[in-house]
Scaffold this motif. Structure first.
Motif, PDB file in Angstrom:
ATOM      1  N   LEU A   1     -24.995   5.765 -38.198  1.00  0.00           N
ATOM      2  CA  LEU A   1     -25.682   6.940 -38.717  1.00  0.00           C
ATOM      3  C   LEU A   1     -27.043   6.727 -38.407  1.00  0.00           C
ATOM      4  CD1 LEU A   1     -24.179   8.168 -42.425  1.00  0.00           C
ATOM      5  CD2 LEU A   1     -23.894   8.666 -39.914  1.00  0.00           C
ATOM      6  N   ALA A   2     -28.271   7.493 -38.089  1.00  0.00           N
ATOM      7  CA  ALA A   2     -29.378   7.876 -37.917  1.00  0.00           C
ATOM      8  C   ALA A   2     -30.117   7.390 -39.194  1.00  0.00           C
ATOM      9  CB  ALA A   2     -29.732   8.541 -37.331  1.00  0.00           C
ATOM     10  N   PRO A   3     -31.185   6.371 -39.622  1.00  0.00           N
ATOM     11  CA  PRO A   3     -31.194   5.719 -40.512  1.00  0.00           C
ATOM     12  C   PRO A   3     -31.730   6.373 -41.460  1.00  0.00           C
ATOM     13  CG  PRO A   3     -32.701   4.940 -38.504  1.00  0.00           C
ATOM     14  CD  PRO A   3     -31.681   5.925 -37.984  1.00  0.00           C
ATOM     15  N   PHE A   4     -32.369   7.597 -41.215  1.00  0.00           N
ATOM     16  CA  PHE A   4     -33.207   8.487 -42.517  1.00  0.00           C
ATOM     17  C   PHE A   4     -31.868  10.270 -42.287  1.00  0.00           C
ATOM     18  CE2 PHE A   4     -36.550   5.723 -40.385  1.00  0.00           C
ATOM     19  CZ  PHE A   4     -36.670   4.790 -41.654  1.00  0.00           C
ATOM     20  N   SER A   5     -30.903   9.648 -41.997  1.00  0.00           N
ATOM     21  CA  SER A   5     -30.360  11.452 -41.787  1.00  0.00           C
ATOM     22  C   SER A   5     -29.508  11.889 -43.126  1.00  0.00           C
ATOM     23  CB  SER A   5     -29.130  11.003 -41.335  1.00  0.00           C
ATOM     24  OG  SER A   5     -28.344  10.316 -41.216  1.00  0.00           O
ATOM     25  N   LEU A   6     -29.206  10.769 -44.555  1.00  0.00           N
ATOM     26  CA  LEU A   6     -29.348  11.515 -45.562  1.00  0.00           C
ATOM     27  C   LEU A   6     -29.710  11.880 -46.478  1.00  0.00           C
ATOM     28  CD1 LEU A   6     -25.223   8.699 -45.879  1.00  0.00           C
ATOM     29  CD2 LEU A   6     -25.592  11.125 -45.337  1.00  0.00           C
ATOM     30  N   ASN A   7     -29.157  12.861 -47.372  1.00  0.00           N
ATOM     31  CA  ASN A   7     -30.062  13.738 -48.371  1.00  0.00           C
ATOM     32  C   ASN A   7     -29.954  12.244 -49.164  1.00  0.00           C
ATOM     33  OD1 ASN A   7     -27.753  14.699 -49.176  1.00  0.00           O
ATOM     34  ND2 ASN A   7     -28.410  16.421 -49.016  1.00  0.00           N
ATOM     35  N   ARG A   8     -30.809  12.631 -50.434  1.00  0.00           N
ATOM     36  CA  ARG A   8     -30.687  11.627 -52.268  1.00  0.00           C
ATOM     37  C   ARG A   8     -29.382  11.318 -52.803  1.00  0.00           C
ATOM     38  NH1 ARG A   8     -30.146  12.248 -57.162  1.00  0.00           N
ATOM     39  NH2 ARG A   8     -31.489  10.324 -58.771  1.00  0.00           N
ATOM     40  N   VAL A   9     -28.516  12.747 -52.484  1.00  0.00           N
ATOM     41  CA  VAL A   9     -26.691  12.263 -53.181  1.00  0.00           C
ATOM     42  C   VAL A   9     -26.505  11.608 -52.514  1.00  0.00           C
ATOM     43  CG1 VAL A   9     -25.040  14.153 -53.886  1.00  0.00           C
ATOM     44  CG2 VAL A   9     -27.693  14.679 -54.194  1.00  0.00           C
ATOM     45  N   ASP A  10     -26.019  12.386 -51.242  1.00  0.00           N
ATOM     46  CA  ASP A  10     -25.168  11.514 -50.441  1.00  0.00           C
ATOM     47  C   ASP A  10     -25.852   9.567 -50.155  1.00  0.00           C
ATOM     48  OD1 ASP A  10     -23.482  13.174 -49.845  1.00  0.00           O
ATOM     49  OD2 ASP A  10     -24.408  14.396 -47.805  1.00  0.00           O
ATOM     50  N   LYS A  11     -26.630  10.166 -50.127  1.00  0.00           N
ATOM     51  CA  LYS A  11     -27.798   7.979 -49.425  1.00  0.00           C
ATOM     52  C   LYS A  11     -26.866   7.748 -50.802  1.00  0.00           C
ATOM     53  CE  LYS A  11     -30.453   5.139 -49.103  1.00  0.00           C
ATOM     54  NZ  LYS A  11     -32.973   5.416 -48.893  1.00  0.00           N
ATOM     55  N   GLN A  12     -27.084   8.026 -52.200  1.00  0.00           N
ATOM     56  CA  GLN A  12     -26.855   7.421 -53.257  1.00  0.00           C
ATOM     57  C   GLN A  12     -25.559   6.868 -53.500  1.00  0.00           C
ATOM     58  OE1 GLN A  12     -29.420   6.354 -55.570  1.00  0.00           O
ATOM     59  NE2 GLN A  12     -30.596   6.897 -53.561  1.00  0.00           N
ATOM     60  N   ALA A  13     -24.108   7.056 -52.801  1.00  0.00           N
ATOM     61  CA  ALA A  13     -23.259   7.483 -53.287  1.00  0.00           C
ATOM     62  C   ALA A  13     -22.908   6.209 -52.797  1.00  0.00           C
ATOM     63  CB  ALA A  13     -22.416   8.657 -53.028  1.00  0.00           C
ATOM     64  N   PHE A  14     -23.340   6.377 -51.406  1.00  0.00           N
ATOM     65  CA  PHE A  14     -22.705   5.671 -49.747  1.00  0.00           C
ATOM     66  C   PHE A  14     -22.979   4.121 -50.699  1.00  0.00           C
ATOM     67  CE2 PHE A  14     -25.099   2.920 -46.459  1.00  0.00           C
ATOM     68  CZ  PHE A  14     -23.976   2.978 -45.679  1.00  0.00           C
ATOM     69  N   LEU A  15     -24.738   3.652 -50.964  1.00  0.00           N
ATOM     70  CA  LEU A  15     -25.321   2.832 -51.163  1.00  0.00           C
ATOM     71  C   LEU A  15     -24.597   2.102 -52.429  1.00  0.00           C
ATOM     72  CD1 LEU A  15     -29.486   2.770 -50.711  1.00  0.00           C
ATOM     73  CD2 LEU A  15     -27.724   1.348 -50.062  1.00  0.00           C
ATOM     74  N   LEU A  16     -24.436   2.985 -53.440  1.00  0.00           N
ATOM     75  CA  LEU A  16     -23.491   3.048 -54.925  1.00  0.00           C
ATOM     76  C   LEU A  16     -22.484   2.033 -54.314  1.00  0.00           C
ATOM     77  CD1 LEU A  16     -23.660   2.073 -57.798  1.00  0.00           C
ATOM     78  CD2 LEU A  16     -22.696   4.271 -58.008  1.00  0.00           C
ATOM     79  N   GLN A  17     -21.846   2.359 -53.570  1.00  0.00           N
ATOM     80  CA  GLN A  17     -20.433   2.071 -53.108  1.00  0.00           C
ATOM     81  C   GLN A  17     -20.341   0.717 -52.379  1.00  0.00           C
ATOM     82  OE1 GLN A  17     -17.796   4.923 -51.555  1.00  0.00           O
ATOM     83  NE2 GLN A  17     -17.287   3.670 -49.852  1.00  0.00           N
ATOM     84  N   ARG A  18     -21.581   0.400 -51.089  1.00  0.00           N
ATOM     85  CA  ARG A  18     -21.424  -0.848 -50.225  1.00  0.00           C
ATOM     86  C   ARG A  18     -22.397  -1.760 -51.786  1.00  0.00           C
ATOM     87  NH1 ARG A  18     -20.065  -4.006 -46.855  1.00  0.00           N
ATOM     88  NH2 ARG A  18     -22.487  -5.479 -46.162  1.00  0.00           N
ATOM     89  N   VAL A  19     -23.058  -1.605 -52.299  1.00  0.00           N
ATOM     90  CA  VAL A  19     -23.905  -2.412 -53.319  1.00  0.00           C
ATOM     91  C   VAL A  19     -22.304  -2.602 -54.553  1.00  0.00           C
ATOM     92  CG1 VAL A  19     -25.882  -3.278 -53.966  1.00  0.00           C
ATOM     93  CG2 VAL A  19     -25.993  -1.562 -52.521  1.00  0.00           C
ATOM     94  N   ARG A  20     -22.913  -2.362 -54.917  1.00  0.00           N
ATOM     95  CA  ARG A  20     -21.082  -2.954 -55.459  1.00  0.00           C
ATOM     96  C   ARG A  20     -20.108  -3.465 -55.252  1.00  0.00           C
ATOM     97  NH1 ARG A  20     -19.643   1.595 -59.962  1.00  0.00           N
ATOM     98  NH2 ARG A  20     -18.886   2.856 -58.088  1.00  0.00           N
ATOM     99  N   GLU A  21     -20.317  -3.195 -54.160  1.00  0.00           N
ATOM    100  CA  GLU A  21     -19.134  -4.246 -53.739  1.00  0.00           C
ATOM    101  C   GLU A  21     -19.391  -5.818 -53.229  1.00  0.00           C
ATOM    102  OE1 GLU A  21     -18.000  -1.979 -50.146  1.00  0.00           O
ATOM    103  OE2 GLU A  21     -16.699  -0.801 -50.700  1.00  0.00           O
ATOM    104  N   LEU A  22     -20.939  -5.647 -52.752  1.00  0.00           N
ATOM    105  CA  LEU A  22     -21.440  -6.999 -52.259  1.00  0.00           C
ATOM    106  C   LEU A  22     -22.080  -7.659 -53.445  1.00  0.00           C
ATOM    107  CD1 LEU A  22     -24.521  -6.214 -50.445  1.00  0.00           C
ATOM    108  CD2 LEU A  22     -22.209  -7.018 -49.193  1.00  0.00           C
TER     109      LEU A  22
END
Length: 361
Positions: free
Chosen positions: A11-32
Motif C-alpha cells: 500500500l501507499a505509505p499514507f493511504s489508510l484512515n485512522r480506523v483501518d490503520k489502527q486495526a492493521f497496526l494492532l494486529q501486526r504489533v501484537r504479533e510482534l
C-alpha cells in the motif's frame, strides 16, 4: 477487512484512515510482541514482571512499551547469533553507552523497503544527483560507522552520482561542489545531511559569499538532533530561511527517526508537520502517569514500528518531547497522525547524530 502485513507493504505509505490503520497496526504489533515474548528471554521476563497479557490487549496504546535507553544496557535479540547480519549502534559521545540493535536479513530488508516507500512519497521515485553534506571519511572509519554512517548509507538509495561536500577536515570542498553543480546545472538535485553539520559546516562556510552556489533546484533532507541549534536560538524556520538566503534553496524537509527503529522515519511535509506512515505510529504520553495525551498536549513521544522482527523494538518510549497536532486532516493530504518534536526531555542523554557530533566538536 484489515490487510495482512504482507498486503500492507504494497500500500501507499499514507493511504489508510485512522480506523483501518489502527486495526492493521494492532494486529501486526501484537504479533510482534507475541513473537518476541516467545523468542527473547529478557523481553519475556519484562512482560511477566508487568503482568501483561497480550491476548487481551485491544488498543495500540495498551500494548507494552520499552524505554529506548534499555538497548544501551541489555542485548535484546529474538534470533540466534548466527542469524545476525548487521549490528547497528546509536551515536554516543566518548564514554557514553550506545544502543546495539541486532538485525537479521528479514528485518534489514524490511527497513530498507519501508524507508524507500516513505521517502519516495516526499521526493519522488527518480534517483537524483545527490550531494551529501558530510565527509566521505565517515564511511571509511568503522569507529564512526554508527547511526551517522547508516543514515548516509540509507539515504544514498535515493541518489546517483553521489558527491560529498566536505573534506576530511570538515571544510567545504569547493572543487567537488563546483564540479557537481556544473555537471547537473538546471537539474533537480538531492541534498542530505545531519542538521548540525549542515548548519555548522555548510551554511557557516557559505554565508560569507551568498549566491556563490545556486541550489534553487535542490531539495534538502536533513535529520538528527536540534539540541545544539536550539541552544544557539536557531529555529527550524530560521534554519530553512538562512539556507535559502545564501543558496536559493527552496525545499527543506526535516525528518525524525532513531537507530532503534530504523526504516520507520517520520518525514516533514510542506506544512512543517512530521507524519507517521502506515507502518508506524506515535503516541504522546503524560510524563507524570504515562496516560495518553490529547491533541495539543505536550508529552513524551512513544514510537510504534511494524518492522522489528529480530529484536523487541516495536514499541519504544523515547527521551523526546512532542505534541500531537492532528490525524487524517493535514493540508498536505497525507492520512495518519502528524506531530511536532519539541526537543529532548530535560536530563535526557545526548544521543542524536547531530547533537552527539556537536558535543564532540
Amino acid at each position: 477487512m484489515t490487510p495482512g502485513f504482507e498486503e500492507g507493504l504494497k500500500l501507499a505509505p499514507f493511504s489508510l484512515n485512522r480506523v483501518d490503520k489502527q486495526a492493521f497496526l494492532l494486529q501486526r504489533v501484537r504479533e510482534l510482541c507475541l513473537h518476541h515474548q516467545q523468542h527473547c528471554q529478557a523481553y519475556q521476563r519484562i512482560l511477566a514482571a508487568q503482568g501483561c497479557n497480550l491476548q487481551t490487549v485491544e488498543t495500540l496504546s495498551a500494548l507494552p512499551f520499552l524505554p529506548v535507553s534499555l538497548f544501551k544496557t541489555l542485548s535484546l535479540s529474538s534470533v540466534a547469533a548466527e542469524a545476525v547480519v548487521k549490528t547497528m549502534t546509536s551515536s554516543g559521545t566518548s564514554g557514553q553507552q550506545v544502543s546495539r540493535i541486532l538485525l537479521d536479513k528479514s528485518t534489514a530488508n524490511l527497513q530498507q523497503k519501508v524507508l524507500v516507500k516513505i521517502v519516495s512519497d516526499f521526493i519522488g521515485t527518480a534517483r537524483l544527483p545527490m550531494l551529501i553534506i558530510d565527509s566521505s571519511v565517515v564511511m571509511k572509519d568503522r569507529s564512526l560507522f554508527s547511526a551517522r554512517g547508516a543514515g548516509i548509507l540509507g539515504f544514498s538509495l535515493f541518489g546517483r552520482n553521489i558527491t560529498f561536500a566536505l573534506d576530511e577536515q570538515m571544510a567545504l570542498d569547493h572543487q567537488a561542489l563546483k564540479a557537481f553543480l556544473m555537471k547537473h546545472r538546471g537539474q533537480p538535485i538531492l541534498l542530505f545531511g545531519f542538521t548540525f553539520m549542515v548548519w555548522q559546516h555548510f551554511w557557516q562556510q557559505l554565508k560569507a559569499t551568498p549566491g556563490l552556489y545556486d541550489l534553487s533546484q535542490a531539495t534538502l533532507v536533513h535529520g538528527g538532533g536540534w539540541k545544539k541549534l536550539q541552544s544557539q536560538a536557531v529555529s527550524p524556520e530560521q534554519f530553512a530561511r538562512s539556507l535559502q538566503q545564501v543558496t536559493g534553496l527552496q525545499r527543506v524537509s526535516d525528518y525524525y527517526g532513531m537507530v532503534e527503529q530504523t526504516g520507520c522515519i517520520y518525514m516533514q511535509c510542506e506544512h512543517g508537520r512530521m507524519h507517521a506512515s502506515l507502518w508506524s505510529d506515535v503516541i504522546i504520553r503524560d510524563p507524570q502517569d504515562f496516560s495518553v495525551c490529547e491533541v495539543g498536549e505536550r508529552g513524551i513521544i512513544q514510537v510504534i514500528s511494524a518492522l522489528p522482527e529480530s529484536y523487541p523494538g516495536q514499541s519504544l518510549l523515547t527521551e523526546d518531547e512532542g505534541v500531537l497536532l492532528g490525524e487524517d486532516n493535514c493540508p498536505c493530504g497525507r492520512k495518519g497522525k502528524y506531530f511536532r518534536v519539541l526537543g529532548r526531555l530535560k536530563n535526557a542523554e545526548l544521543r542524536g547524530c547531530s547533537d552527539t557530533y556537536a558535543a564532540q566538536l
